[in-house]
Design an enzyme around this catalytic site. Structure first.
Site, PDB file in Angstrom:
ATOM      1  N   GLU A 264      -3.104   8.336  -5.314  1.00  0.00           N
ATOM      2  CA  GLU A 264      -3.083   7.772  -6.746  1.00  0.00           C
ATOM      3  C   GLU A 264      -4.432   8.384  -7.551  1.00  0.00           C
ATOM      4  OE1 GLU A 264      -3.504   3.338  -6.342  1.00  0.00           O
ATOM      5  OE2 GLU A 264      -1.577   3.163  -5.251  1.00  0.00           O
TER       6      GLU A 264
ATOM      7  N   ARG B 253       0.877  -1.077   0.046  1.00  0.00           N
ATOM      8  CA  ARG B 253      -0.038  -0.162  -0.041  1.00  0.00           C
ATOM      9  C   ARG B 253       1.112   1.219   0.056  1.00  0.00           C
ATOM     10  NH1 ARG B 253      -3.686  -2.279  -1.822  1.00  0.00           N
ATOM     11  NH2 ARG B 253      -5.875  -2.535  -0.769  1.00  0.00           N
TER      12      ARG B 253
ATOM     13  N   HIS C   8      -0.472   0.791  -9.992  1.00  0.00           N
ATOM     14  CA  HIS C   8      -1.257  -0.202  -9.208  1.00  0.00           C
ATOM     15  C   HIS C   8      -1.572  -1.304  -9.887  1.00  0.00           C
ATOM     16  CE1 HIS C   8      -3.774  -0.120  -5.201  1.00  0.00           C
ATOM     17  NE2 HIS C   8      -3.548  -1.473  -5.563  1.00  0.00           N
TER      18      HIS C   8
END
Length: 325
Positions: free
Chosen positions: A262, A233, A281
């Site tokens: 993000e 994360r 991601h």
């Protein structure tokens, strides 16, 4: 669940609905909703499938969950739905543990090899039409510390061992003779062990204990020239401290698939640093991953309807599924 009534399932999905939902739709009343529609979908719903696992909409809609008994999230991390009202409720929380293990492990192995063989440098030289002979590094004989000892961390450890790396893990409690990690050190004692490794891989779940665990102190403790990989994360890392460590040469490189913010903002210095690999991601998102997420949920949905034990029940106070080893 038992009886003849069709269960009501709310699905948080936005514009892209999950695939392969027909078998569930044949036995349940399914309400597809985006963030704005979620409160209405939750009223009277028995279960919630958070297919849009990056959405932050669930806490704000929770007031409408008047009958909810089960929440399943389409990710291994549960931090987007880990808020006090859910934690203190009787709602069972499950996740998608197991779907991403092998894919993320392959991604990490690829990054380790890419750094050792300087693939990014070769690509830059190719784009410049420059012939420059260089020496590269061996992966075998180097060392890696995998911070996070769940199934994804175990899969990473197994692949790194397979190419001859010495691997250890960092988890909630220290132990020896682990079948995948060998030695596991306690995360609370992480700084003392960081100097012993060439590569540090972050794959820990995001909890109140792990948030910001990779800060200036952690990066200063790492072996000079070490490399850092984050596929866990973004919030595990204090980004400004990582940028400083890279600029000052304490780290020789970083591969980052997740970020505090993000999408990564265009003005972030990480985009243009030659010793940084950035991806969006996507380390676990291989062809067919969405179908695999729904397949796991469908199996759990059948178990829930039949009153059988669910897979991947999260300990809501720990913030992850407890491991049996």
């Amino acid at each position: 669940m038992s009886g003849t009534d069709r269960p009501v399932l709310a699905v948080l999905c936005g514009e892209q609905r999950p695939p392969d939902m027909e078998p569930i739709e044949s036995v349940a009343s399914v309400r597809y909703a985006d963030a704005g529609e979620l409160p209405s979908a939750l009223r009277g719903a028995d279960a919630l499938f958070v297919y849009d696992f990056l959405s932050k909409a669930v806490p704000g809609a929770w007031h409408a969950a008047d009958r909810l008994r089960w929440l399943h999230i389409a990710s291994a991390g549960v931090d987007p739905v880990m808020f006090p009202e859910l934690r203190d409720s009787d709602v069972v929380l499950t996740n998608s543990r197991g779907v991403f293990d092998a894919a993320i492990a392959e991604y990490v192995l690829g990054l380790v090899i890419a750094f050792a063989k300087d693939f990014a440098g070769s690509l830059r030289l190719q784009q410049q039409r420059t012939w420059r002979h260089r020496e590269t590094e061996r992966v075998a004989g180097t060392s890696a510390l995998v911070v996070g000892t769940g199934p994804i961390g175990r899969a990473i450890a197994r692949l790194l061992r397979a190419v001859g790396m010495r691997v250890a893990g960092a988890g909630r409690s220290a132990r020896q003779a682990d079948p995948d990690f060998g030695d596991v050190v306690a995360s609370d004692d992480l700084a003392r062990h960081l100097p012993g490794f060439d590569v540090v891989v972050a794959v820990a779940p995001l909890t109140e204990h792990t948030r910001g665990m990779f800060d200036a102190g952690a990066f200063a403790a790492m072996r000079e020239g070490a490399r850092f990989v984050n596929v866990g994360r973004g919030e595990l890392v204090v980004t400004a401290d990582l940028v400083s460590a890279l600029r000052e040469g304490r780290l020789s490189g970083a591969a980052l698939d997740v970020f505090e913010q993000e999408p990564l903002p265009p003005e972030s210095p990480l985009w243009t640093m030659e010793n940084v690999l950035v991806s969006a991601h996507m380390s676990g998102d291989v062809v067919g991953w969405r179908n695999a997420l729904v397949e796991l949920f469908a199996d759990n949905f059948a178990r829930w309807c039949d009153g059988r034990p669910l897979r991947n029940v999260v300990d809501k106070h720990l913030g992850y599924v407890p491991s049996s080893r």
